[in-house]
Design a protein around this motif. Structure first.
Motif, short mmCIF file in Angstrom:
data_model
loop_
_atom_site.label_atom_id
_atom_site.label_comp_id
_atom_site.label_asym_id
_atom_site.label_seq_id
_atom_site.Cartn_x
_atom_site.Cartn_y
_atom_site.Cartn_z
N ASN A 2 0.82 -1.21 0.00
CA ASN A 2 0.00 0.00 0.00
C ASN A 2 0.86 1.26 0.00
OD1 ASN A 2 0.85 0.50 2.61
ND2 ASN A 2 -0.86 -0.64 3.50
N ALA A 3 0.19 2.38 -0.28
CA ALA A 3 0.92 3.63 -0.45
C ALA A 3 1.61 4.08 0.83
CB ALA A 3 -0.05 4.72 -0.94
N GLY A 4 0.96 3.79 1.97
CA GLY A 4 1.54 4.22 3.24
C GLY A 4 2.89 3.57 3.49
N LEU A 5 2.95 2.28 3.20
CA LEU A 5 4.19 1.54 3.43
C LEU A 5 5.30 2.06 2.52
CD1 LEU A 5 5.27 -0.70 5.19
CD2 LEU A 5 4.72 -2.32 3.37
N ILE A 6 4.92 2.33 1.24
CA ILE A 6 5.90 2.86 0.29
C ILE A 6 6.43 4.19 0.80
CG2 ILE A 6 6.18 3.78 -2.05
CD1 ILE A 6 4.14 1.65 -2.94
N ALA A 7 5.52 5.01 1.32
CA ALA A 7 5.94 6.32 1.83
C ALA A 7 6.94 6.15 2.98
CB ALA A 7 4.72 7.11 2.30
N ILE A 8 6.68 5.15 3.85
CA ILE A 8 7.59 4.93 4.98
C ILE A 8 8.96 4.50 4.48
CG2 ILE A 8 8.08 3.34 6.89
CD1 ILE A 8 5.18 3.54 7.69
N ILE A 9 8.97 3.60 3.47
CA ILE A 9 10.26 3.12 2.97
C ILE A 9 11.02 4.23 2.27
CG2 ILE A 9 11.34 1.53 1.33
CD1 ILE A 9 8.99 -0.40 1.98
N LEU A 10 10.31 4.99 1.40
CA LEU A 10 10.99 6.04 0.64
C LEU A 10 11.23 7.29 1.47
CD1 LEU A 10 9.18 5.68 -2.78
CD2 LEU A 10 11.48 4.92 -2.17
N GLY A 11 10.46 7.44 2.54
CA GLY A 11 10.61 8.64 3.38
C GLY A 11 12.00 8.78 3.95
N VAL A 12 12.74 7.69 3.91
CA VAL A 12 14.10 7.72 4.43
C VAL A 12 15.02 8.51 3.49
CG1 VAL A 12 15.05 5.66 3.31
CG2 VAL A 12 15.74 6.23 5.62
N GLY A 13 14.52 8.83 2.28
CA GLY A 13 15.34 9.52 1.27
C GLY A 13 16.18 10.68 1.77
N PRO A 14 15.56 11.72 2.35
CA PRO A 14 16.36 12.87 2.80
C PRO A 14 17.43 12.50 3.83
CG PRO A 14 14.04 13.43 2.78
CD PRO A 14 14.12 11.97 2.51
N ALA A 15 17.05 11.63 4.80
CA ALA A 15 18.03 11.23 5.81
C ALA A 15 19.17 10.47 5.15
CB ALA A 15 17.37 10.35 6.87
N PHE A 16 18.81 9.57 4.22
CA PHE A 16 19.83 8.81 3.52
C PHE A 16 20.77 9.73 2.76
CE2 PHE A 16 21.12 6.97 -0.57
CZ PHE A 16 21.94 5.96 -0.11
N MET A 123 8.21 18.39 0.97
CA MET A 123 8.23 17.01 1.47
C MET A 123 7.14 16.20 0.80
SD MET A 123 8.63 17.55 5.45
CE MET A 123 10.12 17.24 6.28
N ASN A 124 7.53 15.34 -0.13
CA ASN A 124 6.60 14.38 -0.70
C ASN A 124 7.39 13.22 -1.28
OD1 ASN A 124 7.37 15.04 -3.46
ND2 ASN A 124 6.25 16.95 -3.13
N VAL A 125 6.68 12.18 -1.69
CA VAL A 125 7.38 10.97 -2.13
C VAL A 125 8.28 11.25 -3.32
CG1 VAL A 125 7.05 8.64 -2.99
CG2 VAL A 125 5.58 9.49 -1.19
N GLY A 126 7.83 12.11 -4.23
CA GLY A 126 8.64 12.44 -5.40
C GLY A 126 9.98 13.02 -5.01
N VAL A 127 9.94 13.94 -4.04
CA VAL A 127 11.18 14.57 -3.59
C VAL A 127 12.08 13.53 -2.90
CG1 VAL A 127 12.14 16.33 -2.06
CG2 VAL A 127 10.09 16.82 -3.38
N ASP A 128 11.44 12.64 -2.13
CA ASP A 128 12.21 11.60 -1.45
C ASP A 128 12.98 10.75 -2.47
OD1 ASP A 128 11.19 12.47 0.90
OD2 ASP A 128 9.64 10.93 1.06
N ILE A 129 12.27 10.37 -3.56
CA ILE A 129 12.92 9.56 -4.59
C ILE A 129 14.04 10.35 -5.24
CG2 ILE A 129 12.57 8.39 -6.82
CD1 ILE A 129 9.68 7.82 -5.88
N ALA A 130 13.78 11.64 -5.49
CA ALA A 130 14.80 12.48 -6.12
C ALA A 130 16.07 12.52 -5.27
CB ALA A 130 14.26 13.89 -6.32
N PHE A 131 15.89 12.63 -3.96
CA PHE A 131 17.06 12.66 -3.07
C PHE A 131 17.86 11.37 -3.16
CE2 PHE A 131 15.28 16.25 -0.54
CZ PHE A 131 16.41 17.03 -0.58
#
Lengths: 298, 406
Positions: A2-16, A123-131
């Motif tokens: 689901n989308a929520g889980l994807i957001a949690i996984i990708l949300g790590v983008g900026p920290a990473f 802050m959104n999933v697109g930006v997380d992926i970009a990071f």
């Protein structure tokens, strides 16, 4: 999924991105033979500069650029002093770390007490992926540069044996200045992402302090190898990003969850040293050694 | 025009005195530029704060702690083992002193408000100022001889500091992990452990302390005695300082152990060739250092604070970063133990200057009053350290200017 889980996984983008870029910048600089103990101080300055510059320019990109420029100035200074003068790398690094801690407060605290606003990256999933993509591309470029180009060979030569490199025609000072510039550019960028993308909260004194040491451990535990660092940075970023999950599921105290990354840093360094990784990814032989010829021109 | 760096045949005459003093002057000057340029702190205010603190009785306690810590750091520094973890070792010394002083050495009697007057004037009883959650009052009664309790506090604090440093020592000696990084990282672990403990096991039992990140207050009979009302320095602290200084001087200068430590710093190959276990000396240097730093934890807890207070932000631990400041003391002493008290006096003034400057910033516009004294101290010690690190080169090298012909 689901989308929520994807957001949690990708949300790590900026920290990473923040930890990964800082760690490979640190590794790149140390490859040239300079022991980099100023990392945490400059990271703290980078956070302060990013906050102030983004606020005044009204855009987060300006914050990243300013942090990069200031960090590069520090990198050039450290590379110059540690190569040109017979001084201890540890001493100059730690001294500059303290200067950094102090300057960060001078830069950001007065502004913070007058203006109560933060400019940050969206802050959104697109930006997380970009990071994530941006930082991995940079990492691959750094790896290519270090292993496949003339400059990379020169940097590694300066780190393994600067005297031999010098007699083979490598300008050790120039090479280390370039390594300092590139390495600290990434550290400055990482510090700006730490604040502007990962933890965009109203500035408080000491923000970013200690994070440079975590990046130090991330780099060390991956043997300063830009590609392997992806893995160690990801582990740490997940650990930090999901600290509230840890708190919730395991019922840990907030103080213990704040401590975990530092414990993990120690463990990661031990794992690196006791496993065959250490032999395969040995530190540069001249790391932290004073480079001095009996008589020389400054 | 070119500059040429050459190694001197003999070290610069009086270099051990001239260079530290020159570094302090240049470093302070650079710091004032940064303070004015970035935060509009008037230079005169900085010089005033430093001048005032040179003769201020308040700096005496800082001087005592910095002398002890300077000695603590000079032992491993002489062996080229860099203990940057005095902060964490002091923190553990504080925690364990508090554990002894607040749990082992006293017992708590819970009394109802109506019975309270009986206890307030009873000798040996210490009534905690605010009531407990249930509305009753808590009274601390000594459960052991106060002298023995203070000794126990010191012993346990020393052991705690030693164990904390031992971990980094073992990692350095057997796994070759840089002790600068490990001791620094362990400072952060100690800070968070401290916060966990003041919100957990050692949190106070009264309504104003429980859950607020405060421990109970130490029983007055277990507190160190102040030299005078004008200073926070204590007789016990001064006695410890003298004892530690004399013992460390003797060990470093007059024993084979001290000699081997110093050789470890300058030429470890000689030691290895002589069949000496180098690892043992690395571990011992760090452990002894940690033990002494742990004692400072007791001096801070039983001499100044009497209570564990939570760390709000990482720049303002209860130690006021004195463990980092002590690095400056041992470097300025040029790693010569006789120079430690002099360096500690100067650095204690700078340290106090940070605090004095902070309190005099109130009138300065532009929000710089919000900068903590810890950060101001960082600026001062950071610039002095950096200048010293660079100028130190001149003690052993000379730099000549050569004019090119043409």
């Amino acid at each position: 999924m689901n989308a929520g889980l994807i957001a949690i996984i990708l949300g790590v983008g900026p920290a990473f991105a923040a930890y990964y870029l800082t760690a490979i910048g640190h590794g790149l600089f140390e490859k040239s033979g300079i022991l980099n103990l100023a990392i945490d101080g400059v990271f703290t300055v980078g956070v302060a500069v990013a906050y102030v510059a983004a606020l005044f320019a009204g855009t987060a990109v300006a914050g990243s650029v300013a942090a990069l420029v200031v960090a590069v100035a520090f990198g050039l200074l450290i590379a110059y002093l540690a190569t040109k003068l017979p001084i201890s790398h540890g001493a100059i690094g730690l001294s500059i770390m303290f200067v950094g801690y102090g300057l960060a407060a001078l830069i950001a605290v007065p502004i913070r007490s007058q203006i109560n606003a933060v400019v940050s990256y969206p802050m959104n999933v697109g930006v997380d992926i970009a990071f994530i993509i941006f930082s991995i591309v940079i990492g691959v470029l750094v790896h290519y540069m270090l292993s496949r180009t003339k400059l990379g060979a020169a940097i590694r030569a300066a780190g393994e044996n600067p005297h031999a490199a010098s007699s083979l025609g490598v300008n050790v000072l120039r090479v280390r200045l370039i390594a300092g510039m590139l390495g600290y550019a990434l550290i400055g960028l990482g510090a700006s992402f730490y604040f502007l993308a990962y933890t965009p909260a109203p500035y408080s004194e000491g923000m970013g302090m200690g994070q440079g040491w975590i990046a130090f451990a991330i780099s060390l535990s991956a043997g300063r190898h830009p590609i392997l660092t992806i893995l160690s940075a990801l582990v740490f970023a997940e650990l930090l990003y999901n600290k509230f999950v840890l708190q919730g599921y395991l019922g840990l105290s907030v103080h213990i969850t704040k401590m975990i990354p530092y414990l993990a840093a120690l463990v990661a360094m031990v794992i690196f040293m006791v496993t065959p990784l250490k032999r395969k990814l040995a530190p540069p032989r001249a790391l932290g050694k004073i480079y001095f010829k009996e008589e020389r021109t400054v | 025009m070119r500059l040429i760096v050459t190694k001197r045949v003999k070290p610069l005459k009086f270099g051990g005195i001239i260079i530290p003093f020159l570094s302090i002057i240049v470093g302070i000057f650079l710091a004032t530029i940064a303070l004015y340029g970035l935060a509009r702190v008037p230079p005169l205010l900085v010089y005033g704060a430093i001048g005032q603190s040179l003769i201020s009785p308040q700096m005496l306690q800082t001087f005592v702690m910095l002398t002890i810590l300077g000695v603590a750091l000079i032992i491993p520094f002489n062996a080229a083992v860099w203990n940057i973890g005095a902060e964490g070792q002091i923190i553990w010394g504080m925690i364990m002193s508090a554990f002894i002083g607040l749990t082992v050495a006293v017992r708590y009697i819970i009394v109802s408000p109506s019975d309270l007057p009986k206890y307030t004037n009873m000798p040996g009883m210490f009534v905690l100022p605010t009531p407990t959650v249930s509305g009753a009052y808590a009274v601390e009664a000594l459960s052991m001889n106060p002298g023995a309790a203070i000794c126990l506090m010191l012993i346990v604090a020393g052991i705690a500091g030693a164990v904390w440093a031992l971990i980094a020592g073992l990692m350095r000696a057997y796994l070759d992990i840089d002790e600068v990084a490990t001791t620094l990282i362990m400072n952060y672990i100690a800070y968070y452990a401290y916060n966990y403990i003041v919100y957990g096991p050692l949190q106070g039992i009264t309504i104003s302390t429980s859950g607020f990140g405060l421990s109970n207050a130490l029983h007055p009979a277990l507190r160190f005695s102040r030299i005078s009302t004008a200073t926070t320095a204590t007789w016990e602290g001064v006695a410890l300082m003298i004892a530690i200084f004399v013992i460390a001087w003797f060990v470093l200068r007059q024993t084979t152990f001290g000699l081997r430590l110093r050789i470890l710093g300058s030429n470890p190959q000689v030691l290895r060739a002589a069949g000496i276990n180098v690892r043992k000396y690395i571990v011992l240097a760090l452990t002894i250092s940690g033990a002494i730093a742990g004692l400072v934890g007791t001096i801070l807890f039983a001499g100044n604070l009497y209570q564990l207070i939570k760390i709000k932000t990482i720049t303002t631990p209860p130690t006021h970063n004195i463990g980092y400041t002590a690095i400056l003391v041992s470097w300025l002493s040029m790693l010569d133990i006789r120079g430690v008290p002099i360096a500690a006096y100067i650095v204690a003034s700078l340290f106090q200057a940070g605090i004095n400057l902070q309190s005099s910033l109130g009138g300065v516009s532009g929000g710089s009053a919000m900068i903590s004294s810890g950060a101001l101290t960082y600026v001062l010690i950071g610039f002095v350290l950096t200048t010293f690190t660079v100028l130190r080169v001149f003690a052993e090298y000379s730099i000549k200017v050569v004019r090119e012909g043409r």
